[in-house]
Write an enzyme that holds these catalytic residues in place. Structure first.
Site, short mmCIF file in Angstrom:
data_model
loop_
_atom_site.label_atom_id
_atom_site.label_comp_id
_atom_site.label_asym_id
_atom_site.label_seq_id
_atom_site.Cartn_x
_atom_site.Cartn_y
_atom_site.Cartn_z
N HIS A 131 0.69 -1.29 0.00
CA HIS A 131 -0.14 -0.02 0.12
C HIS A 131 0.72 1.26 0.19
O HIS A 131 0.45 2.15 -0.77
CB HIS A 131 -0.86 -0.05 0.99
N GLU A 178 -2.28 -5.80 -5.43
CA GLU A 178 -3.21 -5.92 -3.99
C GLU A 178 -4.62 -6.61 -4.23
O GLU A 178 -5.21 -7.40 -3.28
CB GLU A 178 -3.29 -4.51 -3.57
N ASN A 191 27.81 -22.47 -3.74
CA ASN A 191 28.48 -23.58 -3.67
C ASN A 191 28.11 -24.42 -2.82
O ASN A 191 28.17 -25.90 -3.12
CB ASN A 191 29.81 -23.40 -3.41
#
Length: 695
Positions: A46, A68, A421
């Site tokens: 918002h 939203e 890794n």
């Protein structure tokens, strides 16, 4: 001093909101029933939408509004967030970030595809059936049938319009819950010449004729709860008026407006005059949602005083000025020491104390909790876990450990390589882990802890560990060692940091090109740090990064070797002892007996090729890195010195035993010794000596 570009301020604030949104979404994947996480995500969305519209980012506001709307069913509890939904929401977050930071790189087709995926995940048949069941449930509850509605008195803070919130939009959302009778309260409107165009002076008296829960009303005002005062009480059972558009009152002709004057006065005066009575009557049933105004204002004031946004460049410039001040203070101290004027000496001591305090304060302002860095890797691990089909648990400790902001910035890339890794090479696939009696879910631990004047950052996994035989075979294949050469496991593991070295069988998007671990080592060494690597076959690997707290100013020990002066970082110094006559006579041995422990030592005169005769009483400085101790033999220990670190030029990049330089009080330069390189040099000399003795 020029003001900051407003759009740049928005980008900075949006970056913080993206971190909050991403963290909430990732946590929501782990705790899908946590209502606070959903509210946190919606507050961030918002705010981004409102601020974006305010600063002219119309595409951001439009896309975020659709985001939203599609995600609204999660907020209402109609569907639970799944991992697929979280992944699409994270992609939507990335798209919004791209719209803000680099609009030219985005395409509307991508945004439309993301919204389509989002709507598809939140619009399945099964949740809709559950919603139908829930919708039919309330009429069966006798308590709900007695609830006729709610009486609300809304009083917003005057600055709410400046924050991008519109009370009329909130009232529209409130009308969606059921028929509303809305009366604006105008007694707070000042005269025209006293009116601020950006302030809100209206209040609203609202009667909501709907059998809805109080939580539904709270949801309407959830984003402005700290910027308003809401008085809420239940309505008695009365006949609801016919539905009326919210803005009809504002659009009426003058005559009807006059007729409404009396009700307005009654509605306004009643709550103001009889407000304590209303609260007393409704106290057993209704809680006042808004916090006391004075407490909320005090909280906001404290928040404003506690933090100030400062550009990073200004902190760097301040640090440079403090460094120059420290150098000037060292010159003043040296001049005062060479004279006999006591007043000058007192002033020099006072300036030294103030400069030291200013240095510590400035360095403290540059310190950033390392948790701000750790939080970035949650998304990385989430995506890698999904792409490699390896469930991974991510655990962090020591997030409050503070490190210089420059160190934080430099540390990001090495940790990315180490984590990639660990997941790609370290953590086994699910079938292999199950066959080895392990849990299906792997584990990556990222930790930070203070150790003296250093910070230890550890990346640990519970995978299969390093395959020493494969590393050795690859090293022999690339001609790095001769076949059959006698090497310890530690020495073999160091080949992982060699440029172009990789044990991956195939080249993929994650690994195989051998450009990861050498970048890690080079970056850490440039930060005057070191890397420790330990592994246990079948149980996992631990990589420990040892880093200084800062790269700007350090406490150093000033020594003299021949005619040259050098700085040793004081954080690495364990103790100082005198070189005995027995140690002088045994030049071939290169070991000191320190309380029964043999410590190898280096003669700095030999390393620096110093001319002249050594001092009669030479000193040995015992330094350490990790668990390794080495002695450095110097002619004289001059004393403690505040060291402003200056980088060496590229012409000196091949001189590995120096990490930088500093300017002394007399204007001459002194080189800063690289402790890690000196320890490695001592270890290699010891190994060569053992080989020669064995031969």
């Amino acid at each position: 001093m020029s003001a900051m570009d407003p759009t740049e301020v928005f980008r900075q604030e949006a970056s913080e909101l993206f971190e909050v949104l991403e963290g909430a979404l990732l946590d929501l994947g782990q705790r899908p029933d946590d209502r606070e996480l959903v509210d946190s995500a919606f507050r961030a969305l918002h705010t981004i939408k409102g601020s974006g519209a305010m600063f002219g980012f119309d595409k951001v506001a439009s896309f975020t509004h659709e985001f939203e709307t599609a995600f609204d069913r999660v907020r209402k509890g109609e569907i639970k967030p799944t991992q697929e939904l979280i992944s699409v929401a994270l992609a939507a977050k990335d798209y919004i970030r791209a719209l803000i930071e680099d609009p030219q790189s985005t395409d509307d087709i991508i945004g439309e595809a993301i919204l389509d995926d989002l709507k598809r995940f939140v619009s399945s048949d099964q949740p809709a059936a559950r919603v139908a069941e829930i919708a039919e449930a309330p009429p069966l509850a006798p308590v709900e049938s007695k609830q006729a509605g709610w009486h609300l008195y809304l009083e917003f803070e005057s600055h709410i319009l400046r924050n991008g919130s519109n009370p009329l939009d909130l009232l529209e959302d409130l009308c969606k819950l059921g028929p509303c009778f809305v009366v604006p309260v105008t007694d707070g409107i000042p005269f025209l010449d006293e009116m601020e165009p950006e302030d809100c002076y209206l209040k609203w008296d609202v009667k909501l004729h709907a059998a809805c829960e109080k939580d539904a009303i709270d949801d309407v005002f959830m984003f402005v709860s700290d910027e308003m005062k809401l008085t809420l009480s239940p309505l008695e059972h009365v006949e609801a008026p016919a539905p009326m558009p919210l803005f009809q009152l504002l659009d009426e002709e003058p005559a009807p407006m006059v007729e409404m004057a009396a009700p307005v006065v009654e509605v306004v005066t009643a709550p103001v005059a009889a407000q304590p009575v209303a609260k007393a009557d409704s106290k057993p049933e209704v809680k006042v949602d808004a916090k006391p105004e004075s407490k909320a204002e005090a909280k906001r004031d404290d928040r404003g005083i506690a933090t100030v946004r400062v550009q990073a460049e200004r902190l760097d410039e301040l640090m440079d000025r403090v460094g120059e001040l420290v150098i000037a203070q060292a010159r003043l101290t040296q001049l005062a020491a060479s004279g006999s004027d006591l007043s000058i000496k007192m002033i020099a001591e006072e300036i030294e104390r103030l400069a030291s305090s200013l240095r510590d304060t400035t360095m403290g302002a540059r310190m950033v909790p390392i948790g701000s860095l750790f939080g970035r890797f949650r998304r990385l691990i989430h995506d890698l876990s999904r792409d490699l089909s390896k469930p991974v648990e991510f655990v962090t400790t020591g997030e409050d450990t503070e490190l210089d902001k420059t160190m934080i910035e430099c540390l990001a890339d090495p940790l990315v390589h180490l984590i990639r890794n660990a997941i790609d090479h370290g953590i086994e696939d699910t079938a292999t882990r199950s066959a080895n009696g392990k849990t299906e879910q792997g584990r990556i631990e990222l930790a930070a802890v203070h150790s003296g004047a250093q910070v230890l950052v550890t990346v640990k996994d519970n995978g299969g560990g390093l395959n020493t035989a494969r590393i050795r075979a690859k090293a022999e294949e690339q001609g790095l060692i001769a076949a059959g050469a006698v090497l310890s496991d530690h020495e073999i593991h160091q080949f992982l940091f060699h440029p172009g070295f990789s044990t991956a069988q195939t080249i993929s998007a994650l690994s195989g090109r051998g450009v990861g671990m050498d970048v890690v080592k080079r970056t850490i060494e440039n930060m005057r740090g070191s890397i420790d690597l330990s592994t246990r076959p079948g149980q996992g690997t631990t990589v420990t990064l040892r880093l200084p707290l800062t790269l700007a100013i350090i406490e150093g020990l000033l020594i003299r070797v021949g005619e040259g002066r050098y700085i040793i970082p004081l954080s690495a110094v364990e103790e100082c002892i005198e070189l005995t006559a027995e140690d002088e006579r045994s030049r071939g041995r290169n070991f000191l007996n320190v309380r029964g422990n043999l410590v190898p030592f280096l003669r700095l005169r030999e390393i620096m090729s110093s001319s002249g005769t050594p001092d009669r009483h030479q000193k040995t400085i015992i330094i350490s890195t990790g668990e390794t101790h080495v002695g450095l033999v110097a002619d004289q220990i001059i004393g403690n010195h505040q060291t402003v670190i200056k980088s060496l030029s590229k012409l000196h990049s091949d001189v590995t035993i120096f990490s930088g330089a500093t300017i002394l009080g007399d204007g001459t330069a002194a080189l800063i010794l690289d402790v890690a390189q000196l320890v490695a040099l001592a270890q290699s000399k010891v190994e060569k000596q053992h080989i020669s003795e064995a031969a």
